[in-house]
Design a protein around this motif. Structure first.
Motif, PDB file in Angstrom:
ATOM      1  N   GLU A   1      33.716  40.278  51.324  1.00 52.04           N
ATOM      2  CA  GLU A   1      33.182  40.403  52.681  1.00 52.04           C
ATOM      3  C   GLU A   1      32.754  41.845  52.937  1.00 52.04           C
ATOM      4  N   GLU A   2      31.849  41.998  53.897  1.00 53.76           N
ATOM      5  CA  GLU A   2      31.373  43.324  54.303  1.00 53.76           C
ATOM      6  C   GLU A   2      32.111  43.747  55.571  1.00 53.76           C
ATOM      7  N   GLY A   3      32.754  44.898  55.542  1.00 56.90           N
ATOM      8  CA  GLY A   3      33.431  45.403  56.726  1.00 56.90           C
ATOM      9  C   GLY A   3      32.438  46.036  57.699  1.00 56.90           C
ATOM     10  N   TRP A   4      32.866  46.188  58.929  1.00 57.12           N
ATOM     11  CA  TRP A   4      32.009  46.829  59.932  1.00 57.12           C
ATOM     12  C   TRP A   4      32.195  48.347  59.858  1.00 57.12           C
ATOM     13  N   VAL A   5      31.173  49.074  60.285  1.00 57.01           N
ATOM     14  CA  VAL A   5      31.231  50.535  60.355  1.00 57.01           C
ATOM     15  C   VAL A   5      30.725  50.943  61.735  1.00 57.01           C
TER      16      VAL A   5
ATOM     17  N   TRP B   1      35.809  43.964  51.342  1.00 51.92           N
ATOM     18  CA  TRP B   1      37.162  43.447  51.227  1.00 51.92           C
ATOM     19  C   TRP B   1      37.166  41.980  50.819  1.00 51.92           C
ATOM     20  N   MET B   2      38.332  41.557  50.330  1.00 47.58           N
ATOM     21  CA  MET B   2      38.555  40.149  49.982  1.00 47.58           C
ATOM     22  C   MET B   2      39.988  39.784  50.321  1.00 47.58           C
ATOM     23  N   ASP B   3      40.237  38.532  50.586  1.00 50.79           N
ATOM     24  CA  ASP B   3      41.582  38.013  50.792  1.00 50.79           C
ATOM     25  C   ASP B   3      42.012  37.246  49.547  1.00 50.79           C
ATOM     26  N   ARG B   4      43.245  37.489  49.110  1.00 50.09           N
ATOM     27  CA  ARG B   4      43.791  36.808  47.936  1.00 50.09           C
ATOM     28  C   ARG B   4      45.235  36.399  48.208  1.00 50.09           C
ATOM     29  N   PRO B   5      45.679  35.299  47.619  1.00 46.80           N
ATOM     30  CA  PRO B   5      47.097  34.950  47.726  1.00 46.80           C
ATOM     31  C   PRO B   5      47.962  36.042  47.113  1.00 46.80           C
ATOM     32  N   ALA B   6      49.041  36.400  47.775  1.00 49.51           N
ATOM     33  CA  ALA B   6      49.955  37.390  47.207  1.00 49.51           C
ATOM     34  C   ALA B   6      50.614  36.795  45.969  1.00 49.51           C
ATOM     35  N   PRO B   7      50.745  37.575  44.900  1.00 53.15           N
ATOM     36  CA  PRO B   7      51.332  37.029  43.671  1.00 53.15           C
ATOM     37  C   PRO B   7      52.796  36.667  43.870  1.00 53.15           C
TER      38      PRO B   7
ATOM     39  N   VAL C   1      42.540  42.994  50.216  1.00 49.15           N
ATOM     40  CA  VAL C   1      42.268  44.115  49.313  1.00 49.15           C
ATOM     41  C   VAL C   1      40.912  44.687  49.697  1.00 49.15           C
ATOM     42  N   PHE C   2      40.866  46.007  49.918  1.00 44.92           N
ATOM     43  CA  PHE C   2      39.594  46.599  50.331  1.00 44.92           C
ATOM     44  C   PHE C   2      39.222  47.797  49.471  1.00 44.92           C
ATOM     45  N   ALA C   3      37.920  48.033  49.391  1.00 41.40           N
ATOM     46  CA  ALA C   3      37.355  49.143  48.638  1.00 41.40           C
ATOM     47  C   ALA C   3      36.428  49.928  49.548  1.00 41.40           C
TER      48      ALA C   3
ATOM     49  N   ILE D   1      27.469  47.117  42.664  1.00 39.95           N
ATOM     50  CA  ILE D   1      28.004  46.272  41.604  1.00 39.95           C
ATOM     51  C   ILE D   1      29.354  46.774  41.111  1.00 39.95           C
ATOM     52  N   TYR D   2      29.577  48.091  41.135  1.00 42.55           N
ATOM     53  CA  TYR D   2      30.867  48.636  40.706  1.00 42.55           C
ATOM     54  C   TYR D   2      31.968  48.280  41.709  1.00 42.55           C
ATOM     55  N   VAL D   3      31.624  48.288  42.989  1.00 48.65           N
ATOM     56  CA  VAL D   3      32.604  47.942  44.015  1.00 48.65           C
ATOM     57  C   VAL D   3      32.987  46.472  43.889  1.00 48.65           C
ATOM     58  N   GLU D   4      31.996  45.613  43.725  1.00 46.73           N
ATOM     59  CA  GLU D   4      32.286  44.188  43.572  1.00 46.73           C
ATOM     60  C   GLU D   4      33.075  43.926  42.292  1.00 46.73           C
ATOM     61  N   GLU D   5      32.725  44.626  41.218  1.00 48.14           N
ATOM     62  CA  GLU D   5      33.462  44.448  39.970  1.00 48.14           C
ATOM     63  C   GLU D   5      34.926  44.854  40.139  1.00 48.14           C
ATOM     64  N   ALA D   6      35.177  45.936  40.862  1.00 44.45           N
ATOM     65  CA  ALA D   6      36.556  46.365  41.088  1.00 44.45           C
ATOM     66  C   ALA D   6      37.340  45.269  41.809  1.00 44.45           C
ATOM     67  N   LEU D   7      36.744  44.684  42.829  1.00 43.74           N
ATOM     68  CA  LEU D   7      37.421  43.627  43.584  1.00 43.74           C
ATOM     69  C   LEU D   7      37.632  42.391  42.717  1.00 43.74           C
ATOM     70  N   TRP D   8      36.647  42.027  41.912  1.00 43.88           N
ATOM     71  CA  TRP D   8      36.791  40.861  41.042  1.00 43.88           C
ATOM     72  C   TRP D   8      37.852  41.083  39.966  1.00 43.88           C
ATOM     73  N   LEU D   9      37.878  42.291  39.387  1.00 44.59           N
ATOM     74  CA  LEU D   9      38.902  42.588  38.379  1.00 44.59           C
ATOM     75  C   LEU D   9      40.295  42.517  38.982  1.00 44.59           C
ATOM     76  N   CYS D  10      40.426  43.026  40.192  1.00 46.31           N
ATOM     77  CA  CYS D  10      41.718  42.975  40.874  1.00 46.31           C
ATOM     78  C   CYS D  10      42.125  41.531  41.132  1.00 46.31           C
ATOM     79  N   ALA D  11      41.174  40.719  41.603  1.00 45.07           N
ATOM     80  CA  ALA D  11      41.472  39.308  41.868  1.00 45.07           C
ATOM     81  C   ALA D  11      41.924  38.601  40.597  1.00 45.07           C
ATOM     82  N   GLU D  12      41.241  38.868  39.499  1.00 46.63           N
ATOM     83  CA  GLU D  12      41.592  38.255  38.218  1.00 46.63           C
ATOM     84  C   GLU D  12      43.012  38.634  37.804  1.00 46.63           C
ATOM     85  N   ALA D  13      43.350  39.916  37.978  1.00 50.24           N
ATOM     86  CA  ALA D  13      44.693  40.374  37.600  1.00 50.24           C
ATOM     87  C   ALA D  13      45.751  39.804  38.537  1.00 50.24           C
ATOM     88  N   LEU D  14      45.435  39.667  39.827  1.00 49.54           N
ATOM     89  CA  LEU D  14      46.388  39.081  40.767  1.00 49.54           C
ATOM     90  C   LEU D  14      46.624  37.606  40.476  1.00 49.54           C
TER      91      LEU D  14
END
Length: 219
Positions: free
Chosen positions: A8-12, A27-33, A192-194, A203-216
């Protein structure tokens, strides 16, 4: 495996966007591990060990000259922070790696955030989504606001850049998260926010969020 992450895109705030046009929050929402508070899954700990082997002392020293770390250093200076004193997230982690002799496993969530940071140089933060009042965004702190609640909550200088929900500051930009917003054993959903700045490709920001989601999502 949880569903694919939705970024998602945050407001500024308008005044902030006018002064720092490249500043964005994603940011993205993910289930807590389920392993929150216990040791990371073995696969994630092995990944950290592999990354430790690739991240040499010479790489850590040269890090600040790479495009994405350099972009964050430039932004730090633009908001009055000395990046040689207040380290960017990747440089702070690199120093820890040198002192500790490797990337130390600190728990499932912490390791997921670290892996994403190491791979992309984009810092991530996590808060308890259940305590939030609406979407996250970036604004200036108002006079008298505090980071969190209670007698031990730090007072924020008026005009300080903060990450906030609809009700109150949640974190200092590139800094501390309010104590009441930090994930705990009772957290069911993480947000989780970046933070993206000029010179950091989306693309680097989205990749960071996707990598985090995968690890979670890993067990």
């Amino acid at each position: 495996m949880a569903d694919d992450p939705v970024v998602e895109e945050g407001w500024v705030d308008h005044a902030v966007a006018a002064e720092f046009p490249g500043l964005r929050l994603r940011w993205m929402d993910r289930p807590a591990p389920a392993s929150r508070g216990r040791a990371s899954p073995e696969g994630l700990r092995m990944q950290l060990r592999r990354l430790s082997g690739r991240f040499s002392g010479a790489k850590a020293v040269a890090l600040r000259r790479e495009p994405i770390p350099h972009a964050y250093r430039v932004f730090f200076r633009s908001i009055g922070l000395d990046p040689d004193t207040t380290r960017t997230p990747i440089e702070a982690l690199a120093l820890d790696r040198l002192f500790d002799g490797g990337f130390v496993s600190r728990g499932h969530l912490e390791d997921a955030l670290a892996v994403a940071l190491i791979e992309t140089c984009v810092g991530l933060w996590a808060v308890d989504a259940g305590r939030l009042d609406g979407p996250l965004g970036i604004r200036l702190a108002r006079d008298g606001e505090r980071l969190g609640t209670g007698e031990h909550a730090d007072e924020l200088p008026g005009g300080r850049l903060v990450v906030a929900d609809a009700g109150a500051p949640v974190a200092v930009l590139f800094g501390d998260v309010a104590a009441r917003m930090r994930p705990s054993a009772s957290t069911r959903t993480l947000r989780v926010f970046a933070l993206q700045v000029t010179g950091v490709p989306e693309i680097y920001v989205e990749e960071a969020l996707w990598l985090c989601a995968e690890a979670l999502d890993g067990t």
